[in-house]
Write a protein that holds these residues in place. Structure first.
Motif, PDB file in Angstrom:
ATOM      1  N   GLY A  92     -34.165  16.709 -30.644  1.00 46.31           N
ATOM      2  CA  GLY A  92     -35.261  17.138 -31.494  1.00 46.31           C
ATOM      3  C   GLY A  92     -34.830  17.610 -32.869  1.00 46.31           C
ATOM      4  N   THR A  93     -33.537  17.821 -33.063  1.00 43.04           N
ATOM      5  CA  THR A  93     -33.049  18.307 -34.357  1.00 43.04           C
ATOM      6  C   THR A  93     -32.798  17.179 -35.350  1.00 43.04           C
ATOM      7  N   ILE A  94     -32.813  15.947 -34.867  1.00 46.57           N
ATOM      8  CA  ILE A  94     -32.577  14.806 -35.750  1.00 46.57           C
ATOM      9  C   ILE A  94     -33.928  14.231 -36.137  1.00 46.57           C
ATOM     10  N   THR A  95     -34.321  14.482 -37.370  1.00 43.93           N
ATOM     11  CA  THR A  95     -35.608  14.045 -37.895  1.00 43.93           C
ATOM     12  C   THR A  95     -35.390  13.420 -39.269  1.00 43.93           C
ATOM     13  N   ASP A  96     -36.467  12.940 -39.868  1.00 45.11           N
ATOM     14  CA  ASP A  96     -36.390  12.394 -41.216  1.00 45.11           C
ATOM     15  C   ASP A  96     -35.838  13.465 -42.156  1.00 45.11           C
ATOM     16  N   GLY A  97     -34.774  13.158 -42.875  1.00 52.82           N
ATOM     17  CA  GLY A  97     -34.169  14.108 -43.798  1.00 52.82           C
ATOM     18  C   GLY A  97     -32.958  14.847 -43.245  1.00 52.82           C
ATOM     19  N   THR A  98     -32.656  14.668 -41.952  1.00 50.63           N
ATOM     20  CA  THR A  98     -31.496  15.321 -41.351  1.00 50.63           C
ATOM     21  C   THR A  98     -30.209  14.725 -41.901  1.00 50.63           C
ATOM     22  N   THR A  99     -29.245  15.585 -42.217  1.00 51.96           N
ATOM     23  CA  THR A  99     -27.941  15.122 -42.689  1.00 51.96           C
ATOM     24  C   THR A  99     -26.982  15.023 -41.508  1.00 51.96           C
ATOM     25  N   VAL A 100     -26.317  13.883 -41.398  1.00 52.12           N
ATOM     26  CA  VAL A 100     -25.293  13.669 -40.383  1.00 52.12           C
ATOM     27  C   VAL A 100     -24.009  13.235 -41.082  1.00 52.12           C
ATOM     28  N   ALA A 101     -22.888  13.524 -40.425  1.00 51.17           N
ATOM     29  CA  ALA A 101     -21.593  13.185 -41.018  1.00 51.17           C
ATOM     30  C   ALA A 101     -20.611  12.828 -39.906  1.00 51.17           C
ATOM     31  N   ILE A 102     -19.586  12.088 -40.273  1.00 54.00           N
ATOM     32  CA  ILE A 102     -18.494  11.756 -39.351  1.00 54.00           C
ATOM     33  C   ILE A 102     -17.224  12.347 -39.920  1.00 54.00           C
ATOM     34  N   SER A 103     -16.482  13.054 -39.048  1.00 51.57           N
ATOM     35  CA  SER A 103     -15.202  13.624 -39.472  1.00 51.57           C
ATOM     36  C   SER A 103     -14.080  13.064 -38.625  1.00 51.57           C
ATOM     37  N   VAL A 104     -12.879  13.197 -39.154  1.00 49.45           N
ATOM     38  CA  VAL A 104     -11.666  12.848 -38.435  1.00 49.45           C
ATOM     39  C   VAL A 104     -11.167  14.136 -37.784  1.00 49.45           C
ATOM     40  N   GLU A 105     -11.061  14.119 -36.450  1.00 49.08           N
ATOM     41  CA  GLU A 105     -10.684  15.303 -35.685  1.00 49.08           C
ATOM     42  C   GLU A 105      -9.485  15.008 -34.795  1.00 49.08           C
ATOM     43  N   PRO A 106      -8.870  16.055 -34.246  1.00 50.12           N
ATOM     44  CA  PRO A 106      -7.814  15.816 -33.260  1.00 50.12           C
ATOM     45  C   PRO A 106      -8.353  14.962 -32.112  1.00 50.12           C
ATOM     46  N   PHE A 107      -7.461  14.301 -31.400  1.00 50.05           N
ATOM     47  CA  PHE A 107      -7.876  13.450 -30.291  1.00 50.05           C
ATOM     48  C   PHE A 107      -8.798  14.231 -29.354  1.00 50.05           C
ATOM     49  N   ALA A 108      -9.928  13.623 -28.991  1.00 50.36           N
ATOM     50  CA  ALA A 108     -10.954  14.183 -28.099  1.00 50.36           C
ATOM     51  C   ALA A 108     -11.896  15.151 -28.800  1.00 50.36           C
ATOM     52  N   GLY A 109     -11.757  15.369 -30.094  1.00 52.73           N
ATOM     53  CA  GLY A 109     -12.721  16.166 -30.835  1.00 52.73           C
ATOM     54  C   GLY A 109     -12.211  17.509 -31.298  1.00 52.73           C
ATOM     55  N   SER A 110     -13.025  18.151 -32.116  1.00 53.08           N
ATOM     56  CA  SER A 110     -12.671  19.445 -32.700  1.00 53.08           C
ATOM     57  C   SER A 110     -12.459  20.483 -31.611  1.00 53.08           C
ATOM     58  N   PRO A 111     -11.368  21.236 -31.688  1.00 50.74           N
ATOM     59  CA  PRO A 111     -11.128  22.289 -30.690  1.00 50.74           C
ATOM     60  C   PRO A 111     -11.951  23.549 -30.963  1.00 50.74           C
ATOM     61  N   THR A 112     -12.608  23.624 -32.118  1.00 52.88           N
ATOM     62  CA  THR A 112     -13.328  24.840 -32.495  1.00 52.88           C
ATOM     63  C   THR A 112     -14.838  24.741 -32.315  1.00 52.88           C
ATOM     64  N   GLY A 113     -15.354  23.534 -32.122  1.00 52.43           N
ATOM     65  CA  GLY A 113     -16.795  23.362 -32.055  1.00 52.43           C
ATOM     66  C   GLY A 113     -17.428  23.145 -33.416  1.00 52.43           C
ATOM     67  N   HIS A 114     -16.638  23.214 -34.471  1.00 51.72           N
ATOM     68  CA  HIS A 114     -17.086  22.952 -35.836  1.00 51.72           C
ATOM     69  C   HIS A 114     -16.141  21.937 -36.457  1.00 51.72           C
ATOM     70  N   ALA A 115     -16.608  21.232 -37.469  1.00 59.31           N
ATOM     71  CA  ALA A 115     -15.775  20.221 -38.116  1.00 59.31           C
ATOM     72  C   ALA A 115     -14.523  20.869 -38.693  1.00 59.31           C
TER      73      ALA A 115
END
Length: 128
Positions: A92-115
Motif C-alpha cells: 500500500g505504500t507504493i503509489t503514484d509519485g512514490t520514489t524507489v531506488a536500487i542500491s549496491v549492498e553486501p551479499f544478501a542485502g543491507s545488514p542495517t535495514g537501511h541503504a
C-alpha cells in the motif's frame, strides 16, 4: 570478478530456440548482471546476479520516503528472472509519485535495514 576487463561470455544452443545469454561484468566489481535475449520475441531481460563470494554484492530495492529515509522492499535473488515480490505490509505504500531506488549492498542485502551502499538507479512510480 573473473570477467572484468574481458568481453561478456555469450552462449546459445543452435537448436530449440533457446535464448542467448551474456554475463555482464563491471570493471569495478560492484554489480554482475545476466542478460538473456529471446530472438523470437525480441525480449531482452537483465537480471542481477550474486554468488556469495566475499567481493560479490547484491542489488536491493528501496522505498525512499520523505526526508531521504529508506525502507527495504527486498533483495533481488540470484538465479531469478528479476521479479521481486513486495512484502504485503509494504504494498500500500507504493503509489503514484512514490520514489524507489536500487542500491549496491553486501551479499544478501543491507545488514542495517537501511541503504548502506550507493544508489545506482532511482525513479518515481507513475501510471503509464
Amino acid at each position: 570478478m573473473e570477467n572484468a576487463g574481458r568481453r561478456p561470455h555469450v552462449s546459445a544452443e543452435a537448436k530449440g530456440g533457446n535464448p542467448l545469454v551474456a554475463e555482464l561484468a563491471t570493471t569495478d566489481s560492484r554489480v554482475n548482471l545476466l542478460a538473456s535475449y529471446d530472438a523470437e520475441s525480441g525480449r531482452m531481460r537483465i537480471v542481477p546476479v550474486a554468488t556469495g563470494k566475499t567481493d560479490e554484492k547484491s542489488l536491493e530495492l528501496w522505498l525512499v520516503m520523505d526526508g531521504g529515509k529508506t525502507r527495504s522492499l527486498g533483495v533481488f535473488q540470484p538465479g531469478t528472472n528479476g521479479d521481486l515480490i513486495i512484502p504485503a505490509d509494504m504494498c500500500g505504500t507504493i503509489t503514484d509519485g512514490t520514489t524507489v531506488a536500487i542500491s549496491v549492498e553486501p551479499f544478501a542485502g543491507s545488514p542495517t535495514g537501511h541503504a548502506t551502499g550507493p544508489f545506482i538507479a532511482i525513479g518515481t512510480a507513475r501510471h503509464l
